[in-house]
Write an enzyme that holds these catalytic residues in place. Structure first.
Site, short mmCIF file in Angstrom:
data_model
loop_
_atom_site.label_atom_id
_atom_site.label_comp_id
_atom_site.label_asym_id
_atom_site.label_seq_id
_atom_site.Cartn_x
_atom_site.Cartn_y
_atom_site.Cartn_z
N HIS A 38 6.01 -3.58 -1.16
CA HIS A 38 5.97 -4.88 -1.84
C HIS A 38 4.79 -5.72 -1.35
CE1 HIS A 38 10.45 -3.98 -1.92
NE2 HIS A 38 10.20 -4.18 -3.20
N SER A 186 11.05 2.40 0.38
CA SER A 186 12.02 1.94 -0.60
C SER A 186 13.03 1.07 0.10
CB SER A 186 12.73 3.13 -1.25
OG SER A 186 13.86 2.72 -1.99
#
Length: 291
Positions: A38, A186
């Protein structure tokens, strides 16, 4: 202090002011539990835009009945600290009732793209993704929106929606970020125990095997997939959901691997479902014949 906006009305006021000042907006949609993947999107958005907006919203519409909505990792305080360090400008963190008020009934159907790969085992998932992303695009009005390649099918669905509905946003897809062993980062990796994290490396090992085979002349996808399956099933905790080699735009399975095709898979390690993929960039061997 990093501004956190929770209401749609307040968000609209901020976006209106940004548009009036002609500031460009980079948007990174997330469900929180942020990691370096991210953050790589936020950094790129910061380079290319005047303002960076990050949404943190665990979207119930993209979770199936027996999936992990209730236990999905939620680390909002840590997420905001990370975003503040990276220079994000606004966090949009609405409640479910703020996003989906009483009577909400609109559905966005991604057509032939929704029932392939992850869509087969997660019916309705991409309709939920399509609804929330389109709604966020309408609210934030970004110039560029940033997504990671790990969620490849999602990026294909979103690109098609933007194209078909003439949404005025550029979609930027950035490479998958991996740990030093190759495991794709993840938020769901938090579910894995130490042994399971080691077992999860079979996903990248299978993708690497496919890449090696394709680059050494094996283009028959059936043969490549069989070799991938052998790699994965050596791990006793792994259960294959799917492995596939598909066209990068249509997501249709291909009989012969070609440059630009996508090797994608979903595998359960214990109870945790993980996805990963690579885009094939086949090496071209040139030979020169002497006179």
């Amino acid at each position: 202090m990093l501004p956190v906006i929770t209401s749609i009305q307040a968000l609209k006021q901020h976006i209106r002011a940004l548009k009036e000042s002609r500031a460009t907006i980079g948007f990174v949609p997330t469900m929180g539990a942020l990691h370096e993947g991210h953050i790589s999107l936020v950094r790129q958005a910061k380079k290319e835009n005047d303002t960076v907006v990050v949404s943190i919203f665990v979207n119930p519409l993209q979770f199936g009945k027996n999936e992990d909505f209730s236990r999905y990792p939620r680390t909002f305080g840590n997420d905001c600290n990370l975003l503040s360090q990276e220079g994000a400008d606004i966090v949009f963190n609405p409640s479910v009732t703020e996003m989906y008020q009483d009577g909400f009934c609109t559905v966005v159907i991604p057509g032939s793209l929704e029932d392939k790969l992850c869509g087969k085992s997660r019916p309705g998932h991409f309709r939920g993704v399509a609804v929330v992303v389109l709604k966020l695009f309408n609210l934030i009005q970004p110039d560029i929106a940033y997504f990671g390649q790990k969620d490849f099918q999602q990026t294909v669905v979103i690109k098609r929606i933007v194209s078909d509905l003439h949404v005025g946003v550029t979609i930027r897809v950035l490479p998958t970020i991996r740990d030093r062993h190759g495991l794709a980062l993840s938020s769901r990796n938090a579910y894995l125990g130490e042994t399971e994290k080691t077992d999860a490396l079979c996903l990248y090992a299978a993708l690497t095997r496919a890449k090696t085979l394709a680059n050494t002349g094996t283009t028959d996808t059936g043969e490549i997939l069989r070799e991938m399956e052998k790699t994965i099933t050596r791990c006793t905790s792994a259960t294959i959901d799917y492995i596939a080699i598909v066209n990068a735009e249509t997501l249709e399975a291909v009989p012969k691997a070609q440059n630009g095709d996508v090797v994608a898979l979903a595998v359960r390690i214990g109870k945790t479902r993980l996805i990963d993929n690579i885009i094939l960039i086949l090496m071209v061997v040139l030979s020169c014949l002497g006179a």
